[in-house]
Enzyme design. Structure first.
Site, short mmCIF file in Angstrom:
data_model
loop_
_atom_site.label_atom_id
_atom_site.label_comp_id
_atom_site.label_asym_id
_atom_site.label_seq_id
_atom_site.Cartn_x
_atom_site.Cartn_y
_atom_site.Cartn_z
N ARG A 170 0.82 -1.22 0.00
CA ARG A 170 0.00 0.00 0.00
C ARG A 170 0.85 1.26 0.00
O ARG A 170 0.37 2.34 -0.37
CB ARG A 170 -1.01 -0.04 1.15
CG ARG A 170 -2.10 -1.08 0.93
CD ARG A 170 -3.09 -1.14 2.07
NE ARG A 170 -2.46 -1.59 3.30
CZ ARG A 170 -2.29 -2.87 3.66
NH1 ARG A 170 -2.73 -3.82 2.86
NH2 ARG A 170 -1.71 -3.17 4.79
N GLU A 223 7.59 -10.49 16.10
CA GLU A 223 7.25 -11.07 17.40
C GLU A 223 7.69 -12.54 17.43
O GLU A 223 8.30 -13.02 18.39
CB GLU A 223 5.75 -10.95 17.63
CG GLU A 223 5.36 -11.11 19.08
CD GLU A 223 3.87 -10.89 19.28
OE1 GLU A 223 3.21 -10.41 18.35
OE2 GLU A 223 3.39 -11.24 20.36
P1 AMP Z 1 4.74 -2.57 11.30
O1 AMP Z 1 6.02 -3.13 10.73
O2 AMP Z 1 4.28 -3.29 12.52
O3 AMP Z 1 4.80 -1.07 11.51
O4 AMP Z 1 3.61 -2.88 10.24
C1 AMP Z 1 3.44 -2.03 9.18
C2 AMP Z 1 2.91 -2.71 7.95
O5 AMP Z 1 1.86 -3.64 8.24
C3 AMP Z 1 2.33 -1.67 7.05
O6 AMP Z 1 2.79 -1.92 5.73
C4 AMP Z 1 0.83 -1.80 7.18
O7 AMP Z 1 0.24 -1.71 5.91
C5 AMP Z 1 0.59 -3.17 7.81
N1 AMP Z 1 -0.27 -3.11 9.01
C6 AMP Z 1 0.12 -3.36 10.30
N2 AMP Z 1 -0.91 -3.25 11.16
C7 AMP Z 1 -2.00 -2.90 10.42
C8 AMP Z 1 -3.37 -2.61 10.73
N3 AMP Z 1 -3.86 -2.65 11.98
N4 AMP Z 1 -4.19 -2.29 9.71
C9 AMP Z 1 -3.72 -2.23 8.45
N5 AMP Z 1 -2.45 -2.50 8.09
C10 AMP Z 1 -1.58 -2.82 9.05
#
Ligand code: AMP
Length: 173
Positions: free
Chosen positions: A61, A98
């Site tokens: 995205r 995790e």
């Molecule tokens: P992080 O590495 O935990 O910051 O996860 C970020 C990636 O996971 C991004 O590319 C987001 O598109 C996706 N993502 C993580 N959590 C969500 C959520 N609650 N809703 C939508 N997309 C998420």
């Protein structure tokens, strides 16, 4: 002019992709011409005049928002993808999840040494993906001038991990 409210265009989907996750679905925002225009403008806003030469988006995205952000800033666009998707020679960074680990990749010529780069994704949660992407850009010698997201899940504290001078999020939950 009254500020355009983007929040109604984010759809909350409980328990996707697994129980306990509240997924923030951006497809209603993408489907609405005015909301899409406003969202891209709001992501771009702090970086006008910042001399951004390339925008790099995170799969998948981050591609949807990063490309129009690049057009708006008069910059080119580069891709960060999950391992094994890019056809040419890549750099890689592996980061902890995790449970287990994940690897992000970027073409060796996605950015140039010294280039002023803005990193874009739709959402920052734990910040693990974006932090690994910042490291990829730094390994390539780029100057990361900012990290921009449409949505930030603030409670997870992801922005502190990024090592990015300016972290910008349009909607915060
Ligand atoms: P992080 O590495 O935990 O910051 O996860 C970020 C990636 O996971 C991004 O590319 C987001 O598109 C996706 N993502 C993580 N959590 C969500 C959520 N609650 N809703 C939508 N997309 C998420």
């Amino acid at each position: 002019m009254a500020e355009f409210d983007l929040a109604p265009f984010i759809r909350d989907v409980p328990d996707f992709p697994k129980p306990g996750i509240l997924f923030r679905d951006v497809t209603p925002l993408l489907a609405d011409a005015a909301a899409l225009r406003e969202a891209v403008a709001a992501v771009v806003e702090p970086f006008r005049g910042a001399g951004v030469e390339r925008v790099v988006g995170i799969e998948s995205r981050g591609f949807l928002f990063g490309t129009p952000v690049a057009l708006a800033l008069g910059a080119g666009f580069g891709l960060v993808r999950k391992q094994g998707k890019l056809p040419y020679e890549t750099r890689q960074v592996t980061y902890d999840l995790e449970y287990g680990s994940d690897t992000v990749e970027m073409h060796v010529d996605a950015v140039e040494p010294g280039q002023r780069v803005l990193l874009v994704d739709d959402l920052i949660a734990t910040g693990g993906t974006a932090a690994a992407s910042v490291r990829l850009l730094q390994d390539a010698g780029a100057k990361v001038v900012g990290c921009a997201f449409l949505i930030e899940l603030e409670a997870l504290g992801g922005r502190a991990k990024l090592g990015c001078d300016l972290v910008h999020a349009v909607l915060r939950y």
